[in-house]
Design a protein around this motif. Structure first.
Motif, short mmCIF file in Angstrom:
data_model
loop_
_atom_site.label_atom_id
_atom_site.label_comp_id
_atom_site.label_asym_id
_atom_site.label_seq_id
_atom_site.Cartn_x
_atom_site.Cartn_y
_atom_site.Cartn_z
N LEU A 68 21.36 63.96 -28.27
CA LEU A 68 21.52 64.53 -29.61
C LEU A 68 21.18 66.02 -29.27
N ALA A 76 25.26 64.25 -37.90
CA ALA A 76 25.07 62.89 -37.32
C ALA A 76 24.48 61.76 -38.33
N ALA A 112 18.40 64.68 -35.24
CA ALA A 112 19.84 65.14 -35.67
C ALA A 112 19.49 66.28 -36.79
N SER A 116 21.12 70.06 -36.72
CA SER A 116 21.83 70.30 -37.70
C SER A 116 21.48 71.59 -38.51
#
Length: 193
Positions: A68, A76, A112, A116
């Motif tokens: 990730l 995600a 995640a 992001s």
């Protein structure tokens, strides 16, 4: 077409993918993502992952977390594995306790969300085309919309500030150009231009 791909990767470790009966070429997903981004630098990637699949070792789970970070998935989601009636996975050995599956899901989501947020911050200063979804008072007090990178009711949104010109109106269903000035959580803050 929109430069937005939703690719259900589900996991990164080849052994977990084999147990899931998913394509065994998952070890090349990082290479694929890098090639896609070279071909289309504005590409936004969304994916969904499963944490705590039966037999998932600590090493396999750490592999997923590192994937990730390396893959830089823009958006995600993650589910903790849960048995489904009649599923072949129910017969696999190494079932993890529900609390551990949920703890792993939370760890995936923390990584995640950090990725992001970092990727969203890179968009500060850029200009976007925004589809207005909600604009009270014709947008004179601001509006809410989404860019090509925001699937409705799934991803974040673009919060449009009140326009600088009193004559500028924003209406739901129309497109406006806006410059990103900041981020807030999963959302972008932008000024209509």
């Amino acid at each position: 077409m929109l430069p937005y791909l939703d690719v259900p990767l589900q996991h990164s470790h080849p052994d977990v993918l084999r147990r899931m009966k998913r394509p065994a070429s998952g070890e090349r997903n990082l290479e694929r993502i890098e090639a896609w981004r070279r071909a289309c630098p504005q590409l936004v990637l969304r994916s969904t992952f499963i944490a705590g699949f039966p037999g998932e070792t600590d090493e396999e789970f750490e592999h997923l977390l590192q994937f990730l970070r390396d893959a830089q998935i823009d958006r995600a989601g993650c589910f903790a594995y849960s048995p489904v009636a009649g599923a072949a996975a129910n017969d696999l050995s190494g079932a993890l306790p529900a609390a551990e599956r949920e703890q792993r899901r939370a760890q995936v989501m923390a990584v995640a969300e950090a990725v992001s947020a970092q990727r969203l911050r890179r968009r500060t200063g850029s200009t976007l085309q925004v589809l207005v979804d909600h604009a009270p008072a014709l947008g004179r007090k601001g509006a809410v919309g989404r860019s090509y990178a925001d699937a409705p009711e799934i991803d974040g949104s673009v919060r449009l500030l009140p326009p600088a010109k009193a004559s500028t109106r924003m209406q739901a269903g129309e497109f406006v150009r806006a410059r990103v000035t900041a981020t807030q959580g999963h959302d972008l803050i932008a000024e209509p231009i």
